[in-house]
Design an enzyme around this catalytic site. Sequence first.
Site, PDB file in Angstrom:
ATOM      1  N   SER A 125       0.950  -1.082  -0.109  1.00 46.30           N
ATOM      2  CA  SER A 125      -0.154  -0.012  -0.002  1.00 46.30           C
ATOM      3  C   SER A 125       0.967   1.274   0.040  1.00 46.30           C
ATOM      4  CB  SER A 125      -0.978   0.131   1.273  1.00 46.30           C
ATOM      5  OG  SER A 125      -1.465   1.257   1.403  1.00 46.30           O
ATOM      6  N   TYR A 150      -2.377  -1.776  10.879  1.00 48.75           N
ATOM      7  CA  TYR A 150      -2.557  -2.161   9.259  1.00 48.75           C
ATOM      8  C   TYR A 150      -1.524  -1.803   8.545  1.00 48.75           C
ATOM      9  CZ  TYR A 150      -3.697  -1.580   4.597  1.00 48.75           C
ATOM     10  OH  TYR A 150      -3.610  -1.532   3.049  1.00 48.75           O
ATOM     11  N   LYS A 154       1.850  -3.973   6.201  1.00 47.00           N
ATOM     12  CA  LYS A 154       2.272  -3.896   4.988  1.00 47.00           C
ATOM     13  C   LYS A 154       3.767  -3.721   5.082  1.00 47.00           C
ATOM     14  CE  LYS A 154      -1.492  -4.770   3.150  1.00 47.00           C
ATOM     15  NZ  LYS A 154      -1.785  -6.119   2.463  1.00 47.00           N
TER      16      LYS A 154
HETATM   17  C1  UD1 Z   1      -7.207   4.201   3.502  1.00 38.98           C
HETATM   18  C2  UD1 Z   1      -5.919   3.878   4.453  1.00 38.98           C
HETATM   19  C3  UD1 Z   1      -4.737   3.265   3.604  1.00 38.98           C
HETATM   20  C4  UD1 Z   1      -5.568   2.267   3.084  1.00 38.98           C
HETATM   21  C5  UD1 Z   1      -6.725   2.136   2.307  1.00 38.98           C
HETATM   22  C6  UD1 Z   1      -7.402   1.077   1.699  1.00 38.98           C
HETATM   23  C7  UD1 Z   1      -5.928   5.714   6.223  1.00 38.98           C
HETATM   24  C8  UD1 Z   1      -5.176   6.989   6.598  1.00 38.98           C
HETATM   25  N1  UD1 Z   1      -5.620   5.276   5.017  1.00 38.98           N
HETATM   26  O1  UD1 Z   1      -6.615   5.094   2.541  1.00 38.98           O
HETATM   27  O2  UD1 Z   1      -3.865   3.114   4.428  1.00 38.98           O
HETATM   28  O3  UD1 Z   1      -4.429   1.237   2.098  1.00 38.98           O
HETATM   29  O4  UD1 Z   1      -7.541   3.226   2.784  1.00 38.98           O
HETATM   30  O5  UD1 Z   1      -8.579   1.100   1.302  1.00 38.98           O
HETATM   31  O6  UD1 Z   1      -7.027   5.181   6.540  1.00 38.98           O
HETATM   32  N2  UD1 Z   1     -12.867  11.008   3.177  1.00 38.98           N
HETATM   33  C9  UD1 Z   1     -13.982  11.566   3.756  1.00 38.98           C
HETATM   34  N3  UD1 Z   1     -15.079  11.137   3.961  1.00 38.98           N
HETATM   35  C10 UD1 Z   1     -15.241   9.935   4.091  1.00 38.98           C
HETATM   36  C11 UD1 Z   1     -14.208   9.020   3.938  1.00 38.98           C
HETATM   37  C12 UD1 Z   1     -12.910   9.500   3.389  1.00 38.98           C
HETATM   38  O7  UD1 Z   1     -13.820  12.855   3.494  1.00 38.98           O
HETATM   39  O8  UD1 Z   1     -16.388   9.311   4.769  1.00 38.98           O
HETATM   40  C13 UD1 Z   1     -11.640  11.283   2.719  1.00 38.98           C
HETATM   41  C14 UD1 Z   1     -10.531  10.955   3.604  1.00 38.98           C
HETATM   42  O9  UD1 Z   1     -10.136  12.013   4.512  1.00 38.98           O
HETATM   43  C15 UD1 Z   1      -9.366  11.120   2.377  1.00 38.98           C
HETATM   44  C16 UD1 Z   1      -9.843  10.325   1.164  1.00 38.98           C
HETATM   45  O10 UD1 Z   1     -11.393  10.787   1.400  1.00 38.98           O
HETATM   46  O11 UD1 Z   1      -8.861  12.273   1.962  1.00 38.98           O
HETATM   47  C17 UD1 Z   1      -9.767   9.061   0.764  1.00 38.98           C
HETATM   48  O12 UD1 Z   1      -9.965   8.161   2.092  1.00 38.98           O
HETATM   49  P1  UD1 Z   1     -10.182   6.741   1.987  1.00 38.98           P
HETATM   50  O13 UD1 Z   1     -10.700   6.259   1.041  1.00 38.98           O
HETATM   51  O14 UD1 Z   1     -10.646   6.180   3.325  1.00 38.98           O
HETATM   52  O15 UD1 Z   1      -8.744   6.402   1.613  1.00 38.98           O
HETATM   53  P2  UD1 Z   1      -7.238   6.568   2.200  1.00 38.98           P
HETATM   54  O16 UD1 Z   1      -7.448   7.212   3.719  1.00 38.98           O
HETATM   55  O17 UD1 Z   1      -6.395   7.381   1.473  1.00 38.98           O
END
Ligand code: UD1
Length: 338
Positions: A125, A150, A154
């Site tokens: 990841s 998690y 990795k």
């Molecule tokens: C997350 C994990 C990453 C993992 C991946 C697996 C974290 C910090 N990282 O990636 O290690 O490999 O998932 O799928 O958790 N967001 C919102 N509202 C929401 C959900 C997300 O605003 O309800 C934003 C988050 O703040 C982020 C972006 O959307 O900026 C992407 O979030 P997400 O899809 O959870 O992915 P990551 O956090 O990048």
Amino acid sequence: MAKILVTGGLGYIGSHTVVSLLETGHEVVIVDNLIHSSEEVLVGIQKITAQTPVFLELDLRDPLAAKQIFDAHPNIEGVIHFAAFKAVGESVEKPLDYYRNNLNALVYLLQACSDYNPAFIFSSSCTVYGQAAELPIRETAPVLQAMSPYGNTKQIGEEILQDVCAAQPDFKVSSLRYFNPIGAHPSALIGELPLGVPQNLVPFITQTGVGKRPHLSVFGKDYPTPDGTCIRDYIHVVDLAEAHIAALNRLLQKKQELAFEVFNVGTGKGSSVLEVITAFEKVSGQSLPYVWAAPRPGDVTAAFAHTQKAEEVLGWRARFSLEEAMASAWAWEQKLLS
Ligand code: UD1
């Protein structure tokens, strides 16, 4: 064409990769414990490919399970190891479950492979980079202290694999560092099946779109980015699946000289949360209700891939745009309603 073991082959990325493997003529043995997946996924794979891969319901946390697989299929030439837990928040609450599932199982699998030296692909990841100092992120960027158990699994997984490569000269590994996989197969026969409330952005958006959730919470509006929201590299899961085929074929053709190599798998393009929402609104033709919420602990400001190594070495690059990926995610979410 080779016989390939796909652990976690009924999961989200695993199932799309199984489809790509079958379509490129490989024979597939799927192992899955069905904890976060269902046998229905196998039906989707069959409908898409008109082929029926071998499916073994086994749990790799059982120290004997992996040996059973190789006893029954000693001619496995490649392993793509997806089987793992991936919820960051849950890993903080249940670290030992994560170390056991993501690392003990990896050790048992490697022990079972040790007589065979299959081409080995590891699901890693971009989380290993944390907040990288330079964007886009190259594979040479340092691996930073993990923010969660998690993420640590990795990092440690990659270290375990490097140690095994050093000890077994004929064993070669490609570790694929995924950025943010989204979307679904264009047939809408397979896709992501989040259990409970989705933690990731895109399934939360599509569930809000169909009315399962009242609104999306956007985590943080004051990040130092052009629109204040976090930036990620969202990659269509079909593109991601195809990256596995490229890395696997390179290993099978003995073209990988280094014992252990890492590759970024992303599009190279960063998109903010608001841009993802806009893409969803465009492809769905509806506006998405959202509210601002506090930043999520552990979120980095921006992460997107430098893609040169994957392009030059694997001959692979992402084909699909954010909008195409969002359209496929939306089609899949609507399919789940029916
Ligand atoms: C997350 C994990 C990453 C993992 C991946 C697996 C974290 C910090 N990282 O990636 O290690 O490999 O998932 O799928 O958790 N967001 C919102 N509202 C929401 C959900 C997300 O605003 O309800 C934003 C988050 O703040 C982020 C972006 O959307 O900026 C992407 O979030 P997400 O899809 O959870 O992915 P990551 O956090 O990048």
